[in-house]
Design a protein around this motif. Structure first.
Motif, mmCIF file in Angstrom:
data_model
loop_
_atom_site.group_PDB
_atom_site.id
_atom_site.type_symbol
_atom_site.label_atom_id
_atom_site.label_comp_id
_atom_site.label_asym_id
_atom_site.label_seq_id
_atom_site.Cartn_x
_atom_site.Cartn_y
_atom_site.Cartn_z
ATOM 1 N N GLU A 102 -5.349 -13.985 -5.699
ATOM 2 C CA GLU A 102 -5.436 -12.487 -5.244
ATOM 3 C C GLU A 102 -3.990 -12.226 -4.778
ATOM 4 O O GLU A 102 -3.443 -10.979 -4.837
ATOM 5 C CB GLU A 102 -6.349 -12.564 -4.200
ATOM 6 N N GLY A 103 -3.180 -12.917 -4.147
ATOM 7 C CA GLY A 103 -1.956 -12.759 -3.411
ATOM 8 C C GLY A 103 -1.017 -12.326 -4.534
ATOM 9 O O GLY A 103 -0.109 -11.502 -4.572
ATOM 10 N N LEU A 104 -1.122 -13.065 -5.596
ATOM 11 C CA LEU A 104 -0.191 -13.150 -6.786
ATOM 12 C C LEU A 104 -0.134 -11.781 -7.585
ATOM 13 O O LEU A 104 0.646 -11.047 -8.033
ATOM 14 C CB LEU A 104 -0.451 -14.259 -7.730
ATOM 15 N N ARG A 105 -1.377 -11.182 -7.359
ATOM 16 C CA ARG A 105 -1.583 -9.634 -8.197
ATOM 17 C C ARG A 105 -0.551 -8.804 -7.482
ATOM 18 O O ARG A 105 0.171 -7.941 -8.339
ATOM 19 C CB ARG A 105 -2.892 -9.337 -7.850
ATOM 20 N N ALA A 106 -0.358 -8.775 -6.374
ATOM 21 C CA ALA A 106 0.820 -7.688 -5.914
ATOM 22 C C ALA A 106 2.096 -8.121 -6.186
ATOM 23 O O ALA A 106 2.931 -7.068 -6.523
ATOM 24 C CB ALA A 106 0.647 -7.801 -4.235
ATOM 25 N N ARG A 107 2.451 -9.322 -6.290
ATOM 26 C CA ARG A 107 3.638 -9.861 -6.716
ATOM 27 C C ARG A 107 3.830 -9.521 -8.207
ATOM 28 O O ARG A 107 4.817 -9.255 -8.692
ATOM 29 C CB ARG A 107 3.915 -11.394 -6.358
ATOM 30 N N PHE A 108 2.812 -9.718 -9.113
ATOM 31 C CA PHE A 108 2.966 -9.361 -10.374
ATOM 32 C C PHE A 108 3.096 -7.822 -10.673
ATOM 33 O O PHE A 108 3.796 -7.546 -11.866
ATOM 34 C CB PHE A 108 1.937 -10.043 -11.168
ATOM 35 N N ALA A 109 2.483 -7.215 -9.799
ATOM 36 C CA ALA A 109 2.659 -5.742 -9.937
ATOM 37 C C ALA A 109 4.275 -5.471 -9.694
ATOM 38 O O ALA A 109 4.747 -4.455 -10.362
ATOM 39 C CB ALA A 109 1.654 -4.949 -9.144
ATOM 40 N N VAL A 110 4.647 -6.145 -8.864
ATOM 41 C CA VAL A 110 6.138 -5.634 -8.433
ATOM 42 C C VAL A 110 7.072 -6.124 -9.717
ATOM 43 O O VAL A 110 7.829 -5.160 -10.185
ATOM 44 C CB VAL A 110 6.635 -6.531 -7.690
ATOM 45 N N LEU A 111 6.621 -7.272 -10.373
ATOM 46 C CA LEU A 111 7.614 -7.825 -11.373
ATOM 47 C C LEU A 111 7.336 -6.959 -12.697
ATOM 48 O O LEU A 111 8.147 -6.583 -13.447
ATOM 49 C CB LEU A 111 7.191 -9.143 -11.782
ATOM 50 N N ASP A 112 5.973 -6.568 -13.038
ATOM 51 C CA ASP A 112 5.871 -5.812 -13.984
ATOM 52 C C ASP A 112 6.368 -4.278 -14.032
ATOM 53 O O ASP A 112 6.851 -3.653 -15.020
ATOM 54 C CB ASP A 112 4.086 -5.468 -14.011
ATOM 55 N N HIS A 113 6.583 -3.792 -12.739
ATOM 56 C CA HIS A 113 7.065 -2.394 -12.552
ATOM 57 C C HIS A 113 8.652 -2.478 -12.909
ATOM 58 O O HIS A 113 9.179 -1.817 -13.554
ATOM 59 C CB HIS A 113 6.605 -2.034 -11.073
ATOM 60 N N ALA A 114 9.307 -3.506 -12.339
ATOM 61 C CA ALA A 114 10.900 -3.879 -12.607
ATOM 62 C C ALA A 114 10.930 -4.103 -14.226
ATOM 63 O O ALA A 114 12.219 -3.442 -14.648
ATOM 64 C CB ALA A 114 11.381 -5.017 -11.800
ATOM 65 N N LEU A 115 10.263 -4.299 -14.820
ATOM 66 C CA LEU A 115 10.249 -4.505 -16.453
ATOM 67 C C LEU A 115 9.624 -3.376 -17.381
ATOM 68 O O LEU A 115 9.546 -3.397 -18.293
ATOM 69 C CB LEU A 115 9.679 -5.659 -16.848
#
Length: 202
Positions: A132-145
């Motif tokens: 669940e915590g990784l979802r927010a981090r992956f959203a950041v990564l996805d937005h950057a790309l």
């Protein structure tokens, strides 16, 4: 020739991948992260943490896998893994620190409570909390790309290598829900150097 202490089924895979990308000669000195050898006086003189990897490059002895990657990329900057200017260099540090502080603790928590610990010591609730915590981090990564194939300068750099290596289990961690990041992750691991290293890793 540089020496990298560790085994491929450890964080030592990160500097080995970097060395393969750079095409520089290296010696991988087999040392298991859970073996008695990492607690020997001789090894503790190199790495007082008693962990792998450790890099020896002439008079330089360096631990922390992501720091080793940064050092190698900068030392051999002509091969293109380093930043082209101060701004790109700053972005490389940004994403490397993001990987270490935002992504890796949660990825390790998930791995610890799903695979690493004996079955009786695993706590499913902690594994679920990590995802669940990784979802927010992956959203950041996805937005950057969203408009770029890579994290810095729209070309593969040590920033991509460090983040991808930390998130090597990206799909298992829920990464399939983030299409930009998923495509980037696949590009990173389709590289010939990654194929060589992770193929050998098994």
């Amino acid at each position: 020739m540089i020496k990298i202490y560790g085994i491929l089924k450890s964080r030592a895979v990160r500097p080995v991948w970097t060395a393969e990308e750079l095409g520089i000669p290296y010696e991988l000195v087999p040392m298991h992260y859970a073996g008695d050898e990492v607690k020997s006086a001789a090894y503790l003189a190199l790495n007082p943490n008693g962990q792998v990897p450790t890099l020896v490059d002439g008079d330089l002895v360096l631990f922390e896998s992501l720091a080793i990657d940064l050092y190698l990329a900068k030392q051999h900057r002509a091969f293109g893994l380093w930043g082209a200017d101060d701004h790109e260099e700053a972005r490389i540090f940004q994403w490397t620190l993001w990987a270490a502080t935002e992504a890796e603790p949660l990825a390790r928590q998930w791995f610890r409570y799903t695979s690493f610990l004996p079955q009786e010591s695993r706590i499913p609730a902690l594994a679920a909390a990590a995802l669940e915590g990784l979802r927010a981090r992956f959203a950041v990564l996805d937005h950057a790309l969203r408009d770029a194939d890579y994290l810095v300068g729209n070309r593969f750099t040590v920033a991509d290598l460090n983040v991808a290596a930390v998130l090597q289990r990206f799909v298992q961690l829920g990464g399939a829900d983030y299409p930009n990041a998923l495509a980037w992750h696949r590009r990173c691991f389709e590289r010939p150097a990654a194929q060589r290293v992770f193929g050998e890793r098994g």
